[in-house]
Motif scaffolding. Sequence first.
Motif, PDB file in Angstrom:
ATOM      1  N   MET A   7       6.245   7.306   1.329  1.00  0.00           N
ATOM      2  CA  MET A   7       5.502   6.077   1.554  1.00  0.00           C
ATOM      3  C   MET A   7       5.937   5.401   2.851  1.00  0.00           C
ATOM      4  O   MET A   7       5.100   4.939   3.631  1.00  0.00           O
ATOM      5  CB  MET A   7       5.704   5.115   0.382  1.00  0.00           C
ATOM      6  CG  MET A   7       4.921   3.832   0.514  1.00  0.00           C
ATOM      7  SD  MET A   7       5.485   2.562  -0.620  1.00  0.00           S
ATOM      8  CE  MET A   7       7.104   2.234   0.014  1.00  0.00           C
ATOM      9  N   LEU A   8       7.238   5.369   3.104  1.00  0.00           N
ATOM     10  CA  LEU A   8       7.740   4.705   4.303  1.00  0.00           C
ATOM     11  C   LEU A   8       7.404   5.468   5.580  1.00  0.00           C
ATOM     12  O   LEU A   8       7.436   4.904   6.669  1.00  0.00           O
ATOM     13  CB  LEU A   8       9.248   4.486   4.203  1.00  0.00           C
ATOM     14  CG  LEU A   8       9.682   3.487   3.129  1.00  0.00           C
ATOM     15  CD1 LEU A   8      11.200   3.413   3.049  1.00  0.00           C
ATOM     16  CD2 LEU A   8       9.094   2.119   3.380  1.00  0.00           C
ATOM     17  N   SER A   9       7.061   6.736   5.461  1.00  0.00           N
ATOM     18  CA  SER A   9       6.692   7.503   6.646  1.00  0.00           C
ATOM     19  C   SER A   9       5.246   7.258   7.075  1.00  0.00           C
ATOM     20  O   SER A   9       4.826   7.727   8.127  1.00  0.00           O
ATOM     21  CB  SER A   9       6.916   8.994   6.400  1.00  0.00           C
ATOM     22  OG  SER A   9       5.998   9.478   5.452  1.00  0.00           O
ATOM     23  N   ARG A  17       7.543  -4.186   4.930  1.00  0.00           N
ATOM     24  CA  ARG A  17       6.422  -4.599   4.083  1.00  0.00           C
ATOM     25  C   ARG A  17       6.117  -3.546   3.027  1.00  0.00           C
ATOM     26  O   ARG A  17       5.876  -3.877   1.866  1.00  0.00           O
ATOM     27  CB  ARG A  17       5.176  -4.863   4.926  1.00  0.00           C
ATOM     28  CG  ARG A  17       5.287  -6.161   5.727  1.00  0.00           C
ATOM     29  CD  ARG A  17       4.117  -6.310   6.627  1.00  0.00           C
ATOM     30  NE  ARG A  17       4.312  -5.312   7.690  1.00  0.00           N
ATOM     31  CZ  ARG A  17       3.519  -5.145   8.713  1.00  0.00           C
ATOM     32  NH1 ARG A  17       2.444  -5.874   8.819  1.00  0.00           N
ATOM     33  NH2 ARG A  17       3.775  -4.245   9.633  1.00  0.00           N
ATOM     34  N   LEU A  18       6.122  -2.282   3.420  1.00  0.00           N
ATOM     35  CA  LEU A  18       5.865  -1.213   2.457  1.00  0.00           C
ATOM     36  C   LEU A  18       6.949  -1.159   1.389  1.00  0.00           C
ATOM     37  O   LEU A  18       6.667  -0.946   0.207  1.00  0.00           O
ATOM     38  CB  LEU A  18       5.750   0.130   3.173  1.00  0.00           C
ATOM     39  CG  LEU A  18       4.523   0.312   4.057  1.00  0.00           C
ATOM     40  CD1 LEU A  18       4.657   1.588   4.892  1.00  0.00           C
ATOM     41  CD2 LEU A  18       3.259   0.350   3.226  1.00  0.00           C
ATOM     42  N   ASN A  19       8.198  -1.360   1.798  1.00  0.00           N
ATOM     43  CA  ASN A  19       9.298  -1.349   0.838  1.00  0.00           C
ATOM     44  C   ASN A  19       9.189  -2.533  -0.128  1.00  0.00           C
ATOM     45  O   ASN A  19       9.474  -2.394  -1.317  1.00  0.00           O
ATOM     46  CB  ASN A  19      10.644  -1.368   1.559  1.00  0.00           C
ATOM     47  CG  ASN A  19      11.764  -0.958   0.643  1.00  0.00           C
ATOM     48  OD1 ASN A  19      11.672   0.035  -0.054  1.00  0.00           O
ATOM     49  ND2 ASN A  19      12.832  -1.751   0.639  1.00  0.00           N
ATOM     50  N   VAL A  24       8.264  -4.529  -5.571  1.00  0.00           N
ATOM     51  CA  VAL A  24       7.507  -5.435  -6.436  1.00  0.00           C
ATOM     52  C   VAL A  24       6.731  -4.646  -7.484  1.00  0.00           C
ATOM     53  O   VAL A  24       6.696  -5.021  -8.663  1.00  0.00           O
ATOM     54  CB  VAL A  24       6.570  -6.336  -5.590  1.00  0.00           C
ATOM     55  CG1 VAL A  24       5.573  -7.082  -6.462  1.00  0.00           C
ATOM     56  CG2 VAL A  24       7.387  -7.328  -4.776  1.00  0.00           C
ATOM     57  N   ASP A  25       6.118  -3.543  -7.070  1.00  0.00           N
ATOM     58  CA  ASP A  25       5.400  -2.700  -8.030  1.00  0.00           C
ATOM     59  C   ASP A  25       6.337  -2.151  -9.100  1.00  0.00           C
ATOM     60  O   ASP A  25       5.950  -2.042 -10.266  1.00  0.00           O
ATOM     61  CB  ASP A  25       4.689  -1.548  -7.329  1.00  0.00           C
ATOM     62  CG  ASP A  25       3.439  -2.008  -6.600  1.00  0.00           C
ATOM     63  OD1 ASP A  25       3.003  -3.156  -6.800  1.00  0.00           O
ATOM     64  OD2 ASP A  25       2.897  -1.205  -5.821  1.00  0.00           O
TER      65      ASP A  25
END
Length: 76
Positions: A7-9, A17-19, A24-25
């Motif tokens: 996901m971070l790639s 923001r992605l992290n 949160v999810d």
Amino acid sequence: MLVQTRMLSIDPSARSRLNTVFVVDNFIGGSIGSTLAGVFWQAGGWPVLMIAAAVVTCIPLAIWFTQRNRALISER
């Protein structure tokens, strides 16, 4: 960990923001799971809770299996 790495790639400039979305999810999923576990426990104790856990596990497994088969067929 592999999911988070992949996901971070997606966009290295948006890592924080992605992290944040990922964490949160995870918390939302954990709270939903805890709530459902309480509901299933009240409905019938361990047997109902284990059946629900098996169903929740089998649904994504079935989705993965069907998508995997479609990907293998389309590669041919």
